[in-house]
Design a protein around this motif. Structure first.
Motif, PDB file in Angstrom:
ATOM      1  N   ALA A   1      -6.394   3.143  11.705  1.00  0.00           N
ATOM      2  CA  ALA A   1      -5.500   3.834  10.760  1.00  0.00           C
ATOM      3  C   ALA A   1      -3.995   4.156  11.620  1.00  0.00           C
ATOM      4  CB  ALA A   1      -6.074   5.186  10.082  1.00  0.00           C
ATOM      5  N   TYR A   2      -4.115   4.408  12.732  1.00  0.00           N
ATOM      6  CA  TYR A   2      -2.678   5.000  13.487  1.00  0.00           C
ATOM      7  C   TYR A   2      -1.918   3.472  13.944  1.00  0.00           C
ATOM      8  CZ  TYR A   2      -4.646   9.512  13.352  1.00  0.00           C
ATOM      9  OH  TYR A   2      -5.416  10.668  13.118  1.00  0.00           O
ATOM     10  N   TYR A   3      -2.476   2.406  13.678  1.00  0.00           N
ATOM     11  CA  TYR A   3      -1.858   1.375  14.152  1.00  0.00           C
ATOM     12  C   TYR A   3      -1.209   0.325  13.154  1.00  0.00           C
ATOM     13  CZ  TYR A   3      -4.085   2.216  18.683  1.00  0.00           C
ATOM     14  OH  TYR A   3      -4.573   2.805  19.865  1.00  0.00           O
TER      15      TYR A   3
ATOM     16  N   ASP B   1      -0.281   1.890   5.644  1.00  0.00           N
ATOM     17  CA  ASP B   1       0.323   0.913   4.700  1.00  0.00           C
ATOM     18  C   ASP B   1       1.345   1.448   4.252  1.00  0.00           C
ATOM     19  OD1 ASP B   1      -1.511  -0.565   1.850  1.00  0.00           O
ATOM     20  OD2 ASP B   1       0.387  -1.312   3.061  1.00  0.00           O
ATOM     21  N   ARG B   2       2.467   1.637   5.006  1.00  0.00           N
ATOM     22  CA  ARG B   2       3.788   2.083   4.572  1.00  0.00           C
ATOM     23  C   ARG B   2       4.862   1.084   4.412  1.00  0.00           C
ATOM     24  NH1 ARG B   2       2.722   6.364   7.960  1.00  0.00           N
ATOM     25  NH2 ARG B   2       3.573   5.307   9.721  1.00  0.00           N
ATOM     26  N   GLY B   3       4.648  -0.151   4.894  1.00  0.00           N
ATOM     27  CA  GLY B   3       5.513  -1.209   4.641  1.00  0.00           C
ATOM     28  C   GLY B   3       4.779  -2.661   5.186  1.00  0.00           C
ATOM     29  N   LYS B   4       5.226  -3.773   4.767  1.00  0.00           N
ATOM     30  CA  LYS B   4       4.937  -4.956   5.047  1.00  0.00           C
ATOM     31  C   LYS B   4       5.897  -5.945   5.109  1.00  0.00           C
ATOM     32  CE  LYS B   4       0.813  -4.362   1.964  1.00  0.00           C
ATOM     33  NZ  LYS B   4       0.060  -4.967   0.910  1.00  0.00           N
TER      34      LYS B   4
ATOM     35  N   ASP C   1      -7.771  -2.275   5.391  1.00  0.00           N
ATOM     36  CA  ASP C   1      -8.893  -1.319   4.890  1.00  0.00           C
ATOM     37  C   ASP C   1      -9.208  -0.575   5.896  1.00  0.00           C
ATOM     38  OD1 ASP C   1     -12.083  -1.655   3.324  1.00  0.00           O
ATOM     39  OD2 ASP C   1     -10.872   0.085   3.800  1.00  0.00           O
ATOM     40  N   ASP C   2      -8.657   0.547   6.367  1.00  0.00           N
ATOM     41  CA  ASP C   2      -8.757   1.404   7.404  1.00  0.00           C
ATOM     42  C   ASP C   2     -10.111   2.080   7.405  1.00  0.00           C
ATOM     43  OD1 ASP C   2      -5.385   2.737   7.346  1.00  0.00           O
ATOM     44  OD2 ASP C   2      -6.180   0.898   8.472  1.00  0.00           O
ATOM     45  N   ALA C   3     -10.846   2.267   6.162  1.00  0.00           N
ATOM     46  CA  ALA C   3     -12.258   2.865   6.347  1.00  0.00           C
ATOM     47  C   ALA C   3     -13.124   1.568   6.953  1.00  0.00           C
ATOM     48  CB  ALA C   3     -12.740   2.814   5.087  1.00  0.00           C
TER      49      ALA C   3
END
Length: 126
Positions: A29-31, A54-57, A72-74
């Protein structure tokens, strides 16, 4: 830390594949995560990246509109959906992860990633 890329294979032109990159040994999630590819005789090139949260692609022009990156960080997984594949997409595809901040454009540079997966072969041929 381990990144496991999978989902490659042989597909006809115009076909689709979905690559997966599963991370272990880190909190994904931090990467930020990037997808890269390397064709025979060519340098490794960045084709898609997705920021943490997921702030930017960001996509290279060569795949924009055909490829979609998601996460999907989960499940600690990042995907690369590849549609309308072309013979020029034939390459070994790699995923990579990094925790440092970079701009979206910088996220396509191989030097800006600390952790790499082993690669999965994608062959587009009739």
């Amino acid at each position: 830390v381990q990144l496991q890329a999978s989902g490659g294979g042989l597909v006809q032109p115009g076909g689709s594949l979905r690559l997966s990159c599963v991370a272990s040994g880190l909190n994904l999630a931090y990467y930020a995560v990037g997808w890269f590819r390397q064709a025979p005789g060519k340098e490794r090139e960045g084709i898609a990246s997705i920021s943490s949260g997921d702030r930017g692609k960001y996509y290279a022009d060569s795949v924009k509109g055909r490829f979609t990156i998601s996460r999907d960080d989960a499940s600690k997984t990042v995907y690369l959906q590849m549609n309308n594949l072309e013979p020029e997409d034939t390459a070994v595809y790699y995923c990579a992860a990094d925790i440092s901040y970079y701009t979206d454009f910088e996220r396509l540079a191989t030097k800006n990633y600390d952790y790499w997966g082993q690669g999965t072969q994608v062959t587009v041929s009739s």
